[in-house]
Design a protein around this motif. Structure first.
Motif, PDB file in Angstrom:
ATOM      1  N   ALA A  54      86.704  55.981  14.241  1.00 13.94           N
ATOM      2  CA  ALA A  54      87.699  57.134  14.560  1.00 13.94           C
ATOM      3  C   ALA A  54      88.249  57.658  15.638  1.00 13.94           C
ATOM      4  CB  ALA A  54      88.153  58.136  13.669  1.00 13.94           C
ATOM      5  N   CYS A  55      86.764  57.379  17.000  1.00 20.51           N
ATOM      6  CA  CYS A  55      87.457  57.562  18.026  1.00 20.51           C
ATOM      7  C   CYS A  55      87.739  56.034  19.172  1.00 20.51           C
ATOM      8  CB  CYS A  55      86.415  58.193  18.620  1.00 20.51           C
ATOM      9  SG  CYS A  55      85.370  59.603  18.602  1.00 20.51           S
ATOM     10  N   VAL A  56      87.294  55.235  18.679  1.00 23.50           N
ATOM     11  CA  VAL A  56      87.265  53.970  18.825  1.00 23.50           C
ATOM     12  C   VAL A  56      88.777  54.092  18.944  1.00 23.50           C
ATOM     13  CG1 VAL A  56      87.031  51.574  19.210  1.00 23.50           C
ATOM     14  CG2 VAL A  56      85.541  52.875  19.397  1.00 23.50           C
ATOM     15  N   LEU A  57      89.620  54.064  17.364  1.00 23.10           N
ATOM     16  CA  LEU A  57      90.304  53.780  16.794  1.00 23.10           C
ATOM     17  C   LEU A  57      91.630  54.252  17.385  1.00 23.10           C
ATOM     18  CD1 LEU A  57      92.618  52.505  14.743  1.00 23.10           C
ATOM     19  CD2 LEU A  57      92.102  53.885  13.126  1.00 23.10           C
ATOM     20  N   ILE A  62      96.436  55.613  21.317  1.00 24.60           N
ATOM     21  CA  ILE A  62      96.902  56.190  22.289  1.00 24.60           C
ATOM     22  C   ILE A  62      97.162  55.650  23.066  1.00 24.60           C
ATOM     23  CG2 ILE A  62      96.115  58.187  23.612  1.00 24.60           C
ATOM     24  CD1 ILE A  62      94.838  59.565  20.968  1.00 24.60           C
ATOM     25  N   SER A  63      95.811  55.035  23.710  1.00 21.31           N
ATOM     26  CA  SER A  63      96.165  54.158  25.195  1.00 21.31           C
ATOM     27  C   SER A  63      97.439  52.805  25.339  1.00 21.31           C
ATOM     28  CB  SER A  63      95.334  53.568  25.311  1.00 21.31           C
ATOM     29  OG  SER A  63      94.529  54.376  25.714  1.00 21.31           O
ATOM     30  N   GLY A  76      82.532  51.514  26.654  1.00 20.27           N
ATOM     31  CA  GLY A  76      81.822  51.816  25.424  1.00 20.27           C
ATOM     32  C   GLY A  76      82.155  53.342  25.586  1.00 20.27           C
ATOM     33  N   SER A  77      82.667  54.129  26.041  1.00 21.86           N
ATOM     34  CA  SER A  77      82.661  55.899  26.327  1.00 21.86           C
ATOM     35  C   SER A  77      83.403  56.271  25.024  1.00 21.86           C
ATOM     36  CB  SER A  77      84.157  55.909  26.928  1.00 21.86           C
ATOM     37  OG  SER A  77      85.545  55.731  27.053  1.00 21.86           O
ATOM     38  N   ALA A  78      84.426  56.013  24.062  1.00 16.76           N
ATOM     39  CA  ALA A  78      84.957  56.532  23.136  1.00 16.76           C
ATOM     40  C   ALA A  78      84.212  55.828  22.157  1.00 16.76           C
ATOM     41  CB  ALA A  78      85.858  55.038  22.620  1.00 16.76           C
ATOM     42  N   ILE A  79      82.874  54.880  22.058  1.00 12.28           N
ATOM     43  CA  ILE A  79      81.620  54.666  21.036  1.00 12.28           C
ATOM     44  C   ILE A  79      80.696  55.573  21.240  1.00 12.28           C
ATOM     45  CG2 ILE A  79      79.532  53.451  20.819  1.00 12.28           C
ATOM     46  CD1 ILE A  79      81.332  50.989  21.663  1.00 12.28           C
ATOM     47  N   VAL A  80      80.512  56.317  23.102  1.00  9.72           N
ATOM     48  CA  VAL A  80      79.541  57.391  23.216  1.00  9.72           C
ATOM     49  C   VAL A  80      80.152  58.774  22.428  1.00  9.72           C
ATOM     50  CG1 VAL A  80      78.541  58.919  25.139  1.00  9.72           C
ATOM     51  CG2 VAL A  80      78.239  56.053  25.423  1.00  9.72           C
ATOM     52  N   THR A  81      81.587  58.984  22.452  1.00 10.57           N
ATOM     53  CA  THR A  81      81.864  60.349  22.309  1.00 10.57           C
ATOM     54  C   THR A  81      81.908  59.520  20.860  1.00 10.57           C
ATOM     55  OG1 THR A  81      83.404  59.863  23.893  1.00 10.57           O
ATOM     56  CG2 THR A  81      83.878  61.501  21.944  1.00 10.57           C
ATOM     57  N   ALA A 102      87.393  63.264  15.708  1.00 13.48           N
ATOM     58  CA  ALA A 102      87.724  63.204  16.635  1.00 13.48           C
ATOM     59  C   ALA A 102      89.058  62.895  17.133  1.00 13.48           C
ATOM     60  CB  ALA A 102      87.244  61.427  15.510  1.00 13.48           C
ATOM     61  N   LEU A 103      90.140  62.708  16.358  1.00 12.83           N
ATOM     62  CA  LEU A 103      91.344  62.982  16.879  1.00 12.83           C
ATOM     63  C   LEU A 103      91.704  63.844  17.725  1.00 12.83           C
ATOM     64  CD1 LEU A 103      94.459  62.084  17.361  1.00 12.83           C
ATOM     65  CD2 LEU A 103      94.909  63.877  15.358  1.00 12.83           C
ATOM     66  N   VAL A 104      90.997  65.603  17.944  1.00 17.24           N
ATOM     67  CA  VAL A 104      91.254  65.826  18.174  1.00 17.24           C
ATOM     68  C   VAL A 104      90.285  65.427  19.949  1.00 17.24           C
ATOM     69  CG1 VAL A 104      90.426  68.517  19.675  1.00 17.24           C
ATOM     70  CG2 VAL A 104      91.583  67.925  17.372  1.00 17.24           C
TER      71      VAL A 104
END
Length: 335
Positions: A54-57, A62-63, A76-81, A102-104
């Motif tokens: 969800a975070c990566v998506l 958004i980008s 890799g930052s979205a994966i870590v989050t 994840a959206l928030v």
């Protein structure tokens, strides 16, 4: 004739990169992830995988469509989050709530401010605290460990932090006798007396310490923040324990809840923590003090997430306070 433009000092050269450090954090999280799968089974796998996807998506969407720039999901930052958000959730947490969190975390905690390197607050903790306020029942239903194939039907129980808080509120130190031993808490064996094990990532302190050792060895982090947080919590809790046995012993306090996970992997976030060693020590000591205060006298048994977010807000002020003087600068009192 070509013109060479040199940026202002300081100039630094090294092999570090965002990708290298982020994937280094992922590697450091592997022992804790394996421990969570061992203790929680398929539930931890579902929660962490859903959170990462969800975070990566959301970062890609958004980008690509809102900010209209090239997505940077490969750094890799979205994966870590996603991993940190998933490791801050119970192993029976519903997937649709994970998607909201994840959206928030990505949309509000990170991309709203411009993306990686510009967010003032740790994105994973923004998502976690939003979920805690929005869905308090689901966020505080803690599965008992060693339920390999259980997910939505996992047996739940009270956590060590809850017992500690109840002992303080009721003035009854006998409640602390139900806590697992310090060794059991260090190893992650918290299912004694049908006790809830907490979030997926906080259960095994030894696995988190292995991750810290790896990051220190690779120089991804320095010792200042995690050591100052843990030492402050240990000392403050030790003084409270000596003054009144209703407070748990400091070793159990340090090993309980998300203290280790937060101190090692979230408080050390480059963007939201102070830049120099002295600032990091101030930052870590304040997080430790706030964590103990919130745990013992706040509405929630866990105070680590709120303490880190509060000190994230103070990071610019700490950086200003500890900023080294320019060479040749005249002190203000002399001017």
């Amino acid at each position: 004739m070509s013109q060479i433009i040199v940026s202002l000092s300081p100039h630094a050269h090294g092999t570090d990169s965002v990708e290298k450090n982020m994937y280094g954090v992922v590697i450091a999280l592997l022992p804790a992830l394996l421990a969570s799968f061992y203790f929680f089974g398929i539930g931890s796998l579902i929660v962490c995988a859903a959170s990462v996807i969800a975070c990566v998506l959301f970062e890609w969407l958004i980008s690509k469509f809102l900010l209209q720039r090239t997505p940077t999901i490969t750094d890799g930052s979205a994966i870590v989050t996603g991993l940190l958000l998933g490791m801050n959730l119970p192993s029976n947490f519903p997937i649709w709530m994970i998607v909201i969190g994840a959206l928030v975390a990505i949309g509000v905690g990170k991309m709203t401010f411009g993306g990686l390197g510009q967010n003032p607050f740790n994105p994973a903790l923004v998502g976690r605290c939003f979920l805690l306020v929005s869905f308090p029942v689901a966020m505080t239903s803690w599965p008992v460990g060693n339920q390999l194939m259980a997910y939505t039907d996992a047996t739940t129980g009270a956590t060590p932090l809850y017992l500690m808080q109840m002992a303080i509120k009721n003035g009854d130190p006998s409640l602390l006798e139900k806590l697992p031993s310090s060794l059991d808490m260090f190893l992650g064996v918290t299912q004694t007396n049908n006790m809830g094990a907490g979030t997926t990532g906080e259960i095994c302190a030894v696995a988190l310490l292995l991750g810290m050792i790896y990051m220190l060895y690779k120089k991804i982090i320095t010792w200042h923040i995690p050591v100052s947080i843990i030492a402050t919590v240990f000392c403050f809790s030790g003084l409270l324990h000596l003054s009144n046995p209703v407070y748990a012993n400091p070793v159990q306090v340090v090993l309980s809840g998300g203290l280790m996970l937060g101190a090692i992997f979230m408080a050390t976030d480059y963007v939201t923590s102070p830049m120099c060693a002295r600032g990091q020590l101030i930052y870590g000591i304040c997080i430790g003090l706030l964590t103990v205060i919130i745990r013992n006298w706040g509405a929630y048994p866990e105070g680590m997430s709120f303490a880190i977010l509060i000190m994230n807000a103070f990071t610019p002020l700490i950086n200003y306070y500890v900023k080294p003087k320019r060479f040749g600068e005249v002190p203000k009192a002399v001017k």
